[in-house]
Design a protein around this motif. Structure first.
Motif, short mmCIF file in Angstrom:
data_model
loop_
_atom_site.label_atom_id
_atom_site.label_comp_id
_atom_site.label_asym_id
_atom_site.label_seq_id
_atom_site.Cartn_x
_atom_site.Cartn_y
_atom_site.Cartn_z
N UNK A 738 0.64 -1.36 0.00
CA UNK A 738 -0.02 -0.06 -0.13
C UNK A 738 1.00 1.23 0.15
N UNK A 739 0.33 2.37 -0.84
CA UNK A 739 1.33 3.36 -1.02
C UNK A 739 0.16 4.77 -0.93
N UNK A 740 0.50 5.79 -0.56
CA UNK A 740 -0.28 6.85 -0.75
C UNK A 740 0.49 7.99 -1.49
N UNK A 741 -0.01 8.96 -2.17
CA UNK A 741 0.38 10.15 -2.66
C UNK A 741 0.83 11.10 -1.72
N UNK A 742 1.79 11.89 -1.98
CA UNK A 742 2.36 12.72 -0.92
C UNK A 742 1.46 14.07 -0.47
N UNK A 743 0.68 14.60 -1.51
CA UNK A 743 -0.17 15.52 -1.28
C UNK A 743 -1.55 15.38 -1.87
N UNK A 744 -2.53 15.93 -1.32
CA UNK A 744 -3.86 16.09 -2.17
C UNK A 744 -3.74 16.77 -3.44
N UNK A 745 -4.37 16.20 -4.52
CA UNK A 745 -4.41 16.72 -5.82
C UNK A 745 -3.13 16.36 -6.50
N UNK A 746 -2.15 15.29 -5.99
CA UNK A 746 -1.16 14.73 -6.60
C UNK A 746 -1.74 13.83 -7.45
N UNK A 747 -1.98 14.07 -8.72
CA UNK A 747 -2.47 13.06 -9.74
C UNK A 747 -1.62 12.62 -10.52
N UNK A 748 -0.08 12.72 -10.55
CA UNK A 748 0.89 12.48 -11.26
C UNK A 748 0.88 10.59 -11.14
N UNK A 749 0.93 10.30 -12.39
CA UNK A 749 1.07 8.78 -12.78
C UNK A 749 2.50 8.14 -12.62
N UNK A 750 3.25 9.19 -12.58
CA UNK A 750 4.79 8.96 -12.90
C UNK A 750 5.37 9.51 -11.44
N UNK A 751 5.29 8.68 -10.48
CA UNK A 751 6.07 9.46 -9.14
C UNK A 751 6.83 7.94 -8.37
N UNK A 752 8.04 8.26 -8.13
CA UNK A 752 8.48 7.29 -7.13
C UNK A 752 7.68 6.84 -5.83
N UNK A 753 7.35 5.80 -5.80
CA UNK A 753 6.70 5.23 -4.71
C UNK A 753 7.43 5.42 -3.30
N UNK A 754 6.74 6.08 -2.24
CA UNK A 754 7.71 6.49 -1.23
C UNK A 754 7.08 5.71 -0.03
N UNK A 755 8.22 4.87 0.67
CA UNK A 755 7.83 4.29 1.65
C UNK A 755 8.16 4.93 3.14
N UNK A 756 8.50 6.26 2.89
CA UNK A 756 9.19 6.80 4.11
C UNK A 756 8.15 7.19 5.20
#
Length: 898
Positions: A738-756
């Motif tokens: 499971x992963x989450x976008x960094x911010x609301x409205x972050x709709x980029x389909x190309x972003x490194x998935x962040x486990x941090x």
């Protein structure tokens, strides 16, 4: 770039002072600057300062001429302590707001600034130097510039936890001293210089170059010049335009950015028929700048390709599958073979310098380091991809390397494409890291012989491209193996477990010893540890980069050690002297008060504990920022922690007030609560709206969850239920991760998935598992388990920095073990510790984990203290620092609320 004589610049100025018979001057040096000041000089706080630029070759002569004028005028100035230090202000990727500033002049008033500018312009006429982008040139083509800014300024602790030098407006407000890569004085600063007519002209709506190319957008900006996407009006095609600024990046050979652009053009033309590089469309000079126009290559870089394709592999792996990687590697090897066959080495083979077209072809881009072997070049390239024979010589002039250097870079590329992470620079732990990562990554396991063959330390032992191609051909014909069984610590041989425990024990002991040995708690110490980086100065009291984070760790490790008392009393003195109380837990002062109270309790020092309670009462109960690290949620956590531990009812009331203000600050988006940082707030976080723990709703939810239970406020708990539902809805589930976008409205389909911890799965999982423990809500546990799997899978992609790396992620896995009772997460946490252990290096007899830059910062969120905190907790099964204590369970949320 290294200069032959580090004292040459100071000697020039000392000679000019002697020639003038000037006795009433002082010359003071620090690590970077040499400051020359008349005795009793009434340095203004702010005003119109002057900057003189230079090249590496013209710098000594420029300094001689400028210092002669300034000594006669009795005006203070500064310059880099060593000539080699000036290269930091000339190199291609220097901040454009700082680039080219060789000498800084501090006139006493506006009239003196104008007078000295004219004298300095006359004295330096004809000398070369780059335009300083943050300033305005006194004369077009001259090297004297001016801007309004701070001299001494007004030093304040900003809202982001760093000291800033500010300007005072006529109304008495302290405002930022903006250092932009364009001339941008504050509105109140009336310019005393005659403004050139060209500067008053409005900017054109579109930029036309060479009467042919219309610039559409900037791809990137750099000190050497920009890279632009443009339209060729002759053909209608898109093109890429590279700019070389005059005298920018001018080195000791006299070559500047224009020469580098010209060399790249020559290389591209030599390779024009090879089909492996962009074609040259045009090359011209305009306004003294050189422009190289290249064919636009459609596609994506291999960095972006990896971001899109690196995902969960099998039971335990993460990266790209062999079916994806092998064709790319075969083409990359063929491209490199063609390049070498044309007599060139690439010099900077790295993921951002290779384009993959929609049809699968590869092209090499950014050939600024490409050269014919044996010719003299300045060594440069991408860290982690430079061969060991070059890595220690960046900025030096040496013969261009032979093909073996590209072979090493190819090995690092193979690792990157398989794992989705950059390999550490050459060092004793590199081979062990490759071997260990291969146990969890089937693609790397398949390609491990190739990686190890290319990464050999001795260039002559590296595999040839022909051998690489044979290996890849044979590998393509073989069936892809199943994912190897992970080498889990619990299955390791007893002697391996013992060795690992010993190494972790040594990392703890040596880490603590390193913190104590490097500590300076003397009365006049501005900080117990140096805490500057990239020109910024962190708050020496904070958890992030100062005494509080390290005090928390030392208190946990050795509560009665003399170092704990020394550091606690240094921190108390600093808080007493500097009556400033930003709220954040990690970047503000609430973490300092928390650490001080816990240290006092551990040492049995009731007077120090009373001071900590009094200090906590000075923390604010309202603030524009709501998050944990910088804002009100973290402050409320600290207030409540100390109030509950001390039994202080007044402090309990302040905690309740802060949480009530936090609760009321929420707004709603799509039915879910949010706490966006106001756009007008004086902070780098202005306008952000995060999901994660450090800056977003996961951290705020954790704070409100604990406060709602401890202070019996059901309305806060209801908002926590809403936060949980928001995180359920925004979860991106991929298989069992499971992963989450960094911010609301972050709709980029190309972003490194962040486990941090700061902005990813481990921080959000830290909230979810606590929410599950409090409510028993099944979706929270399900997503927390998937977040834990994501953290474990990506351990070979994560770095050593606690804020966004292995230690912070490991703390979440230990939360999972503690709160679910499942020892699997304890074992996974040991896997992350093993990744840290492999990175460890000897530093003056101490075994320490280096940071991303190869240094050893002592701090909590970016260095040794945070690593030690995780390893201590792993060994001792202790609680997590800077997190609320457990409280009684809540009823599960009503079904209709899920």
């Amino acid at each position: 770039m290294r200069s032959a004589d580090p004292a040459i610049l100071r000697d020039i100025v000392a000679g000019e002072l002697g020639r003038a018979g000037a006795q009433d001057w002082s010359i003071a040096e620090d690590d970077l600057w040499c400051k020359v000041t008349p005795d009793a000089y009434p340095m203004p706080d702010q005003g119109w300062k002057l900057h003189v630029s230079a090249t590496m070759l013209s710098a000594p002569l420029a300094l001689a001429r400028v210092s002669r004028v300034l000594i006669e005028a009795h005006c203070a100035f500064k310059f880099p302590t060593r000539l080699g230090d000036y290269w930091k202000f000339l190199e291609p990727h220097c901040s454009r707001a700082q680039a080219g500033k060789f000498i800084t002049v501090y006139p006493l008033d506006d009239a003196e600034s104008v007078r000295l500018a004219a004298l300095l312009d006359d004295a330096t006429r004809g000398l070369p130097g780059p335009v300083i982008l943050s300033d305005r040139p006194y004369r077009k083509g001259g090297i004297v510039h001016y801007r309004y800014g701070a001299f001494r300024g007004h030093r304040v602790l900003g809202n982001d936890g760093f000291y800033e030098v500010r300007l005072r407006s006529p109304e008495g407000r302290l405002v930022p001293d903006e250092r932009r890569p364009s001339f941008s004085p504050p509105p109140f600063a009336s310019c005393p210089f005659e403004v050139p007519a060209a500067s008053r002209r409005p900017r054109a709506a579109a930029v036309m170059l060479n009467d042919r190319f219309v610039v559409r957008e900037a791809v990137r900006h750099a000190n050497r010049g920009g890279v632009y996407l443009a339209e060729d009006t002759t053909t209608g095609h898109d093109v890429v335009v590279k700019e070389g600024r005059p005298h920018a990046c001018a080195d000791l050979s006299g070559r500047d950015a224009r020469d580098r652009i010209a060399a790249e053009r020559s290389c591209l033309e030599d390779l024009a028929t090879a089909g492996i590089t962009p074609a040259v469309v045009d090359f011209f000079e305009q306004g003294g700048h050189t422009f190289l126009v290249e064919e636009f290559v459609p596609g994506i870089t291999l960095q972006r390709w990896s971001d899109e394709n690196a995902g969960p592999l099998g039971e335990d792996g993460f990266g790209s599958s062999a079916a994806q990687v092998l064709p790319v590697l075969s083409r990359l090897t063929a491209v490199l073979k063609t390049l070498h066959g044309r007599g060139y080495v690439f010099g900077d083979l790295s993921p951002n310098n290779v384009m993959l077209s929609p049809g699968g072809e590869l092209r090499l881009i950014d050939l600024e380091h490409a050269a014919v072997p044996g010719t003299t070049v300045m060594v440069g390239g991408t860290a982690g991809y430079l061969a060991p024979e070059l890595a220690g010589h960046t900025g030096e002039f040496r013969p261009a390397p032979h093909a073996g250097a590209d072979l090493y870079s190819l090995g690092a590329m193979v690792y990157f494409l398989a794992v989705g992470a950059h390999l550490d620079p050459p060092g004793p732990g590199q081979a062990a890291r490759v071997a260990a990562a291969a146990t969890a990554n089937p693609t790397l396991a398949l390609l491990r012989p190739l990686v190890e063959g290319l990464l050999a330390t001795e260039p002559e032992r590296r595999w040839s491209l022909d051998r690489c191609r044979r290996f890849l051909t044979e590998t393509e014909l073989a069936p892809e193996p199943a994912a190897p069984e992970p080498a889990a610590p619990e299955r390791a041989a007893p002697h391996d477990r013992t060795r690992s425990s010993r190494r972790i024990g040594r990392l703890i002991d040596d880490g603590i010893a390193y913190l104590v040995e490097t500590m300076d708690t003397s009365e006049d110490a501005p900080s117990p540890w140096p805490n500057t980086a990239d020109g910024t100065e962190a708050d020496p009291c904070s958890v992030n980069g100062g005494a509080a984070g390290i005090l928390g760790v030392l208190t946990r490790a050795e509560p009665h050690a003399p170092a704990v008392a020394e550091l606690a009393h240094w921190l108390r003195r600093r808080l007493e002297v500097e009556d400033v109380w930003p709220p954040g837990l990690h970047f503000g002062r609430s973490g300092a008060v928390w650490a001080l109270y816990d240290a006092a309790t551990a040492m049995g020092d009731p007077e120090l504990a009373r001071f900590a309670v009094r200090a906590a009462r000075r923390l604010p109960t309202d603030h524009p920022g709501s998050d944990v690290t910088h804002g009100l949620a973290g402050c409320g956590m600290a207030l409540l922690h100390i109030a509950l531990a001390s039994g202080d009812l007044a402090l309990r009331d302040r905690a309740a007030e802060s949480f009530q203000n936090l609760h009321q600050a929420r707004s709603y988006s799509d039915g879910h609560p949010q706490w966006p940082t106001p756009q007008t707030f004086d902070s780098g976080l202005a306008g952000t709206n995060h999901f994660g723990f450090a800056h977003g709703i996961a951290g705020i939810g954790t704070a409100l969850l604990h406060a709602g239970r401890a202070l019996h406020r059901p309305e806060w708990t209801e908002t926590v239920h809403e936060i949980a539902r928001a995180l359920y809805e925004h979860a991106e589930v991929d298989g069992d991760t499971a992963w989450w976008p960094t911010q609301r409205g972050d709709l980029s389909t190309v972003r490194p998935r962040r486990p941090y911890w700061c902005s990813g799965s481990s921080g959000i999982g830290s909230f979810l598992v606590r929410y599950w423990r409090a409510t028993g809500d099944p979706p929270a546990l399900d997503l927390a388990r998937k977040a834990a799997r994501a953290v474990h899978r990506t351990r070979w992609q994560s770095g050593p920095v606690p804020c966004h790396g292995l230690p912070g992620d490991g703390e979440f896995l230990l939360d999972m073990a503690d709160l679910t009772g499942d020892d699997r997460y304890q074992r996974w946490a040991r896997d992350l510790a093993a990744c840290l252990e492999i990175r460890a290096a000897d530093r003056r007899g101490r075994l320490l984990v280096p940071g991303p830059q190869g240094d050893f910062p002592p701090t909590f969120l970016a260095g040794t203290a945070g690593i030690v905190a995780f390893l201590l907790r792993l060994r001792d099964r202790s609680t997590r620092l800077w997190m609320p204590e457990e409280a009684p369970r809540l009823a599960a949320p009503a079904a209709g609320r899920r």
